[in-house]
Design a protein around this motif. Structure first.
Motif, PDB file in Angstrom:
ATOM      1  N   ARG A  33       0.704  -1.109   0.248  1.00  0.00           N
ATOM      2  CA  ARG A  33       0.071  -0.087  -0.069  1.00  0.00           C
ATOM      3  C   ARG A  33       0.899   1.238  -0.083  1.00  0.00           C
ATOM      4  O   ARG A  33       1.937   1.122   0.799  1.00  0.00           O
ATOM      5  CB  ARG A  33      -0.796  -0.077   0.975  1.00  0.00           C
ATOM      6  CG  ARG A  33      -1.428  -0.905   0.824  1.00  0.00           C
ATOM      7  CD  ARG A  33      -2.576  -1.424   2.585  1.00  0.00           C
ATOM      8  NE  ARG A  33      -3.381  -0.574   3.319  1.00  0.00           N
ATOM      9  CZ  ARG A  33      -3.979  -0.285   4.309  1.00  0.00           C
ATOM     10  NH1 ARG A  33      -4.815  -1.521   4.015  1.00  0.00           N
ATOM     11  NH2 ARG A  33      -4.434   0.434   4.971  1.00  0.00           N
ATOM     12  N   GLN A  34       0.739   2.392  -0.952  1.00  0.00           N
ATOM     13  CA  GLN A  34       1.520   2.986  -1.042  1.00  0.00           C
ATOM     14  C   GLN A  34       0.623   4.239  -1.580  1.00  0.00           C
ATOM     15  O   GLN A  34      -0.222   4.462  -1.435  1.00  0.00           O
ATOM     16  CB  GLN A  34       2.316   2.807  -1.963  1.00  0.00           C
ATOM     17  CG  GLN A  34       3.503   1.644  -2.121  1.00  0.00           C
ATOM     18  CD  GLN A  34       4.126   1.452  -3.950  1.00  0.00           C
ATOM     19  OE1 GLN A  34       4.642   0.465  -3.669  1.00  0.00           O
ATOM     20  NE2 GLN A  34       4.129   1.979  -4.598  1.00  0.00           N
ATOM     21  N   GLY A  35       1.624   5.529  -2.007  1.00  0.00           N
ATOM     22  CA  GLY A  35       1.091   6.942  -2.530  1.00  0.00           C
ATOM     23  C   GLY A  35       1.877   8.146  -1.473  1.00  0.00           C
ATOM     24  O   GLY A  35       2.889   7.897  -1.277  1.00  0.00           O
ATOM     25  N   GLY A  36       0.442   9.133  -1.278  1.00  0.00           N
ATOM     26  CA  GLY A  36       1.026  10.347  -0.850  1.00  0.00           C
ATOM     27  C   GLY A  36       0.181  11.060  -0.325  1.00  0.00           C
ATOM     28  O   GLY A  36      -0.958  10.256   0.693  1.00  0.00           O
ATOM     29  N   LYS A  37       0.574  12.009   1.461  1.00  0.00           N
ATOM     30  CA  LYS A  37       0.104  12.190   1.940  1.00  0.00           C
ATOM     31  C   LYS A  37      -0.524  13.816   1.521  1.00  0.00           C
ATOM     32  O   LYS A  37       0.540  14.663   1.454  1.00  0.00           O
ATOM     33  CB  LYS A  37       0.889  12.374   3.345  1.00  0.00           C
ATOM     34  CG  LYS A  37      -0.485  12.459   4.289  1.00  0.00           C
ATOM     35  CD  LYS A  37       0.063  12.184   5.885  1.00  0.00           C
ATOM     36  CE  LYS A  37      -0.552  11.474   6.573  1.00  0.00           C
ATOM     37  NZ  LYS A  37      -0.230  10.906   7.861  1.00  0.00           N
ATOM     38  N   SER A  38      -1.653  13.807   1.435  1.00  0.00           N
ATOM     39  CA  SER A  38      -1.561  15.208   1.423  1.00  0.00           C
ATOM     40  C   SER A  38      -1.657  16.585   2.058  1.00  0.00           C
ATOM     41  O   SER A  38      -1.302  16.137   3.621  1.00  0.00           O
ATOM     42  CB  SER A  38      -3.274  15.801   0.417  1.00  0.00           C
ATOM     43  OG  SER A  38      -3.497  17.076   0.555  1.00  0.00           O
ATOM     44  N   THR A  39      -1.135  17.604   1.760  1.00  0.00           N
ATOM     45  CA  THR A  39      -0.251  18.904   2.693  1.00  0.00           C
ATOM     46  C   THR A  39      -1.456  20.232   2.878  1.00  0.00           C
ATOM     47  O   THR A  39      -2.127  20.740   3.452  1.00  0.00           O
ATOM     48  CB  THR A  39       0.740  19.419   2.009  1.00  0.00           C
ATOM     49  OG1 THR A  39       0.646  19.958   0.438  1.00  0.00           O
ATOM     50  CG2 THR A  39       1.704  18.105   1.749  1.00  0.00           C
ATOM     51  N   ILE A  40      -2.489  19.711   1.824  1.00  0.00           N
ATOM     52  CA  ILE A  40      -3.449  20.585   1.788  1.00  0.00           C
ATOM     53  C   ILE A  40      -5.109  19.816   2.578  1.00  0.00           C
ATOM     54  O   ILE A  40      -5.490  19.297   2.401  1.00  0.00           O
ATOM     55  CB  ILE A  40      -4.201  20.739   0.208  1.00  0.00           C
ATOM     56  CG1 ILE A  40      -2.731  21.755  -0.564  1.00  0.00           C
ATOM     57  CG2 ILE A  40      -5.231  21.878   0.241  1.00  0.00           C
ATOM     58  CD1 ILE A  40      -3.199  21.300  -2.100  1.00  0.00           C
ATOM     59  N   SER A  41      -5.828  20.852   3.268  1.00  0.00           N
ATOM     60  CA  SER A  41      -6.394  20.798   3.992  1.00  0.00           C
ATOM     61  C   SER A  41      -7.601  20.183   3.397  1.00  0.00           C
ATOM     62  O   SER A  41      -7.777  21.498   2.212  1.00  0.00           O
ATOM     63  CB  SER A  41      -6.829  21.732   5.259  1.00  0.00           C
ATOM     64  OG  SER A  41      -8.010  21.479   6.012  1.00  0.00           O
ATOM     65  N   GLY A  42      -8.265  19.187   3.852  1.00  0.00           N
ATOM     66  CA  GLY A  42      -9.751  19.024   3.245  1.00  0.00           C
ATOM     67  C   GLY A  42      -9.554  17.988   1.274  1.00  0.00           C
ATOM     68  O   GLY A  42     -10.353  17.424   1.238  1.00  0.00           O
ATOM     69  N   LEU A  43      -8.625  17.832   1.338  1.00  0.00           N
ATOM     70  CA  LEU A  43      -7.928  17.159   0.201  1.00  0.00           C
ATOM     71  C   LEU A  43      -7.637  15.875   0.759  1.00  0.00           C
ATOM     72  O   LEU A  43      -6.537  15.680   1.571  1.00  0.00           O
ATOM     73  CB  LEU A  43      -6.568  17.754  -1.026  1.00  0.00           C
ATOM     74  CG  LEU A  43      -6.667  17.108  -2.660  1.00  0.00           C
ATOM     75  CD1 LEU A  43      -8.065  17.216  -3.135  1.00  0.00           C
ATOM     76  CD2 LEU A  43      -4.972  18.255  -2.634  1.00  0.00           C
ATOM     77  N   ASP A  44      -8.004  14.416  -0.314  1.00  0.00           N
ATOM     78  CA  ASP A  44      -7.857  13.096   0.318  1.00  0.00           C
ATOM     79  C   ASP A  44      -6.548  12.934   0.013  1.00  0.00           C
ATOM     80  O   ASP A  44      -5.725  13.507  -1.289  1.00  0.00           O
ATOM     81  CB  ASP A  44      -8.426  12.480   0.129  1.00  0.00           C
ATOM     82  CG  ASP A  44      -9.763  12.506   0.043  1.00  0.00           C
ATOM     83  OD1 ASP A  44     -10.055  12.596   1.376  1.00  0.00           O
ATOM     84  OD2 ASP A  44     -11.160  12.000  -0.815  1.00  0.00           O
ATOM     85  N   ASP A  45      -5.834  11.954   0.998  1.00  0.00           N
ATOM     86  CA  ASP A  45      -4.373  11.278   0.550  1.00  0.00           C
ATOM     87  C   ASP A  45      -4.292  10.728  -0.857  1.00  0.00           C
ATOM     88  O   ASP A  45      -5.521  10.430  -1.088  1.00  0.00           O
ATOM     89  CB  ASP A  45      -3.670  10.468   2.072  1.00  0.00           C
ATOM     90  CG  ASP A  45      -3.768  11.058   3.059  1.00  0.00           C
ATOM     91  OD1 ASP A  45      -3.806  13.130   3.167  1.00  0.00           O
ATOM     92  OD2 ASP A  45      -3.465  10.743   4.144  1.00  0.00           O
TER      93      ASP A  45
END
Length: 189
Positions: free
Chosen positions: A71-83
């Motif tokens: 399980r991979q991806g990235g964490k959003s730095t913008i509030s309210g936007l999904d990872d």
């Protein structure tokens, strides 16, 4: 008579050669610290699990085919936007080199192909080809620890796969990059 002797010789040579090969099945699991190149995403912490068969040909080299779920991806730095979450099922071919035969320290290198089995975003590429490298240590009782760095070569939107005009600037590609830290266990049958 010559055919019988040749057949017997091949059987003896094969038996001696294959008796030196040791195959040990095992499992691996640990933490993924993943992100994408050329983005403002933060590292996403998740997991990987897998199974393998270590085929030790000689004391300093082993080939290890693997099947892994990651399980991979990235964490959003913008509030309210999904990872960004991407799930892969992959096949890897790890080459393990043991430079000092008296200890379990080894280097790991190899290619892998990941097939996307899930995500939370539309239009992501369905596969990723990657290369990995790392270090590990095998204890004598079957337990091991390892750290790997994986870098994908296929843009997650497929722009370097589907692009026919040849404009593939590496600074524009969104490639998976993952640090894996985990444990392994080899069964000794």
């Amino acid at each position: 008579m010559k055919k019988s002797l040749l057949t017997l010789a091949l059987i003896v040579v094969s038996t001696v050669a294959f008796s030196q090969i040791k195959i040990k099945p095992g499992v691996r699991a640990g933490a993924n610290f993943s992100n994408l190149t050329n983005t403002n995403l933060d590292d996403k912490t998740d997991l990987y699990i897998g199974a393998f068969a270590e085929i030790k040909f000689v004391k300093f080299y082993a080939l290890q085919p693997e099947i892994n779920y990651s399980r991979q991806g990235g964490k959003s730095t913008i509030s309210g936007l999904d990872d960004l979450e991407i799930q892969y099922l992959g096949v890897a071919l790890a080459n393990k080199f043991y430079p000092i035969k008296a200890i379990g320290l080894h280097a790991i290198l190899g290619p892998a192909i990941n097939i996307k089995v899930g995500d939370n975003y539309d239009d992501l590429e369905g596969f990723d080809f990657l290369f990995f490298g790392g270090l590990g240590y095998d204890f004598p009782f079957g337990l091991g620890i390892e750290a790997r760095y994986n870098i994908g070569v296929v843009d997650i939107f497929g722009s370097n796969v589907n692009n026919t005009n040849g404009n593939n600037n590496v600074d524009d590609l969104l490639l998976n990059k993952v640090v894996q830290i985990g444990a392994t266990y080899k069964f000794d049958f």
